[in-house]
Design a protein around this motif. Sequence first.
Motif, PDB file in Angstrom:
ATOM      1  N   ALA A  34      -8.787   4.962   4.010  1.00 19.12           N
ATOM      2  CA  ALA A  34      -7.631   5.261   4.858  1.00 19.12           C
ATOM      3  C   ALA A  34      -7.613   4.346   6.082  1.00 19.12           C
ATOM      4  O   ALA A  34      -6.535   3.880   6.508  1.00 19.12           O
ATOM      5  CB  ALA A  34      -7.690   6.726   5.297  1.00 19.12           C
ATOM      6  N   LEU A  35      -8.788   4.080   6.671  1.00 14.58           N
ATOM      7  CA  LEU A  35      -8.853   3.165   7.812  1.00 14.58           C
ATOM      8  C   LEU A  35      -8.370   1.774   7.424  1.00 14.58           C
ATOM      9  O   LEU A  35      -7.595   1.139   8.159  1.00 14.58           O
ATOM     10  CB  LEU A  35     -10.296   3.105   8.324  1.00 14.58           C
ATOM     11  CG  LEU A  35     -10.563   2.150   9.485  1.00 14.58           C
ATOM     12  CD1 LEU A  35      -9.816   2.599  10.735  1.00 14.58           C
ATOM     13  CD2 LEU A  35     -12.069   2.050   9.755  1.00 14.58           C
ATOM     14  N   ALA A  36      -8.832   1.291   6.269  1.00 14.45           N
ATOM     15  CA  ALA A  36      -8.379  -0.029   5.799  1.00 14.45           C
ATOM     16  C   ALA A  36      -6.872  -0.027   5.559  1.00 14.45           C
ATOM     17  O   ALA A  36      -6.169  -1.002   5.890  1.00 14.45           O
ATOM     18  CB  ALA A  36      -9.127  -0.410   4.521  1.00 14.45           C
ATOM     19  N   GLY A  37      -6.368   1.074   4.997  1.00 12.24           N
ATOM     20  CA  GLY A  37      -4.932   1.151   4.739  1.00 12.24           C
ATOM     21  C   GLY A  37      -4.110   1.140   6.017  1.00 12.24           C
ATOM     22  O   GLY A  37      -3.044   0.506   6.084  1.00 12.24           O
ATOM     23  N   ALA A  73     -12.712  -0.844   3.657  1.00 10.70           N
ATOM     24  CA  ALA A  73     -12.872   0.245   2.694  1.00 10.70           C
ATOM     25  C   ALA A  73     -14.302   0.345   2.186  1.00 10.70           C
ATOM     26  O   ALA A  73     -14.716   1.398   1.692  1.00 10.70           O
ATOM     27  CB  ALA A  73     -11.901   0.063   1.527  1.00 10.70           C
ATOM     28  N   VAL A  74     -15.061  -0.762   2.284  1.00 10.22           N
ATOM     29  CA  VAL A  74     -16.453  -0.743   1.815  1.00 10.22           C
ATOM     30  C   VAL A  74     -17.415  -0.997   2.974  1.00 10.22           C
ATOM     31  O   VAL A  74     -18.500  -1.532   2.781  1.00 10.22           O
ATOM     32  CB  VAL A  74     -16.656  -1.786   0.692  1.00 10.22           C
ATOM     33  CG1 VAL A  74     -15.881  -1.401  -0.547  1.00 10.22           C
ATOM     34  CG2 VAL A  74     -16.269  -3.186   1.167  1.00 10.22           C
ATOM     35  N   LEU A 108     -13.754  -6.425  14.571  1.00 10.66           N
ATOM     36  CA  LEU A 108     -14.684  -5.722  15.453  1.00 10.66           C
ATOM     37  C   LEU A 108     -15.233  -4.459  14.777  1.00 10.66           C
ATOM     38  O   LEU A 108     -16.436  -4.179  14.846  1.00 10.66           O
ATOM     39  CB  LEU A 108     -13.993  -5.366  16.758  1.00 10.66           C
ATOM     40  CG  LEU A 108     -14.808  -4.538  17.756  1.00 10.66           C
ATOM     41  CD1 LEU A 108     -16.070  -5.287  18.163  1.00 10.66           C
ATOM     42  CD2 LEU A 108     -13.969  -4.191  18.983  1.00 10.66           C
ATOM     43  N   VAL A 109     -14.362  -3.711  14.102  1.00  5.70           N
ATOM     44  CA  VAL A 109     -14.819  -2.507  13.378  1.00  5.70           C
ATOM     45  C   VAL A 109     -15.802  -2.895  12.277  1.00  5.70           C
ATOM     46  O   VAL A 109     -16.826  -2.234  12.067  1.00  5.70           O
ATOM     47  CB  VAL A 109     -13.613  -1.750  12.804  1.00  5.70           C
ATOM     48  CG1 VAL A 109     -14.077  -0.591  11.915  1.00  5.70           C
ATOM     49  CG2 VAL A 109     -12.732  -1.222  13.926  1.00  5.70           C
TER      50      VAL A 109
END
Length: 393
Positions: A34-37, A73-74, A108-109
């Motif tokens: 979800a973060l990647a999306g 996502a990974v 950065l994430v």
Amino acid sequence: MSSPPYTRAIPAVPLTRRPVPALRAVPAGRWDAALAGVFLLLMVVERIGAADRLHGGLPLALALSAAVAGPLAVRRTRPLAGYLVGAAALSAEALFVLPSPLSPYADLVALYSLGLYAPRRRAWFGPFAALLGMAAYFADLGRAYPVIPAGVLFLWLLGWAVGYGTARRSEQREAARLLLRREVVAEERARLARELHDSVGHTLNVVLVQAGAARRLLDREPERTRELLRGMEHTGREALDDLDRVLGLLRRGAGGWDEAEGTEGAAPQPGIADLERLAERLGGAGPRVRVRIDPAARRVPRSLDVSAFRIVQEALTNTVKHAGARSVGVTVRCAAGRLTVEVCDDGRGVPAGYTPGRGLLGVAERVSVLGGRVEHGPGEPGGFRLRAELPVP
């Protein structure tokens, strides 16, 4: 062996589980996806809004945005590979396409996740990759404003350091937890071994002494032999009771146990008040045992009460096995805030090159746990002497 105390039927009670919050029930991988999306959606919207400035490079920009955001996502399962792919896409975006203002935050994430989730050696690739990525991203701007890339690099390295430090602290806490668990298990094993040696080992030694005496007196004194056999029967039952109690300690498992207390439904452990009975049982087929107990010693805390009995029991067991003594003196007194236990025999004494065996080592462990001290060796008139001093709280 006494029957277990739990013989009453217990009605079945439905087990209730505490509800798990919905957010905690979601796997971590779905949160990462979800973060990647979210990053990809925001970057796509930004790229479409900047299509006029891309001069026909929108498809390449969108592809690079997917390469920057997708590895998030990974970020837990493949942190190093994901960061390297994202950093390479970020550099290509800065060199060949218009840089996106959102791509560095995704990077950065990913860099923070590399420090947090990667193994120690792989995590150290992060600072070097970040340095190369920043050099490519600020290739043009860095010549005119060198302070900006330096500040951004510092911020990125700080993010990596936070993740790396958090991971190392977690590793240290886990290592400390495992070490504590091993120490607790080792301590429980030592206590159980000491309990078996002190109780069951002693009673079995008494049985052997009584059996040897009965064999020698079988033809000459049949009545005396019958008394010894009755004593063996009684001692054997005590050994089974002791064994049942120690097995009860094992059944309690992870709930822990108190060495000074018996298991629920089992007989409590013996104390100083039982020393006369111990001496009488041993004197039936072995050396004569004289017991002197200070009245104040009968009022010590339960832990000291049990420990004093076990110390005397181990000393008498050694006398029966090794000393060949005719008499043994046991003295237990309490004065000046200390409980003193002393056992002296008139046996063969200390052989040359003698070293303490398991029993004396167990006594030393028991005394050390209680904050006392113990000494053993030749007695003044000969024989063997053991003296233990335990502080009374």
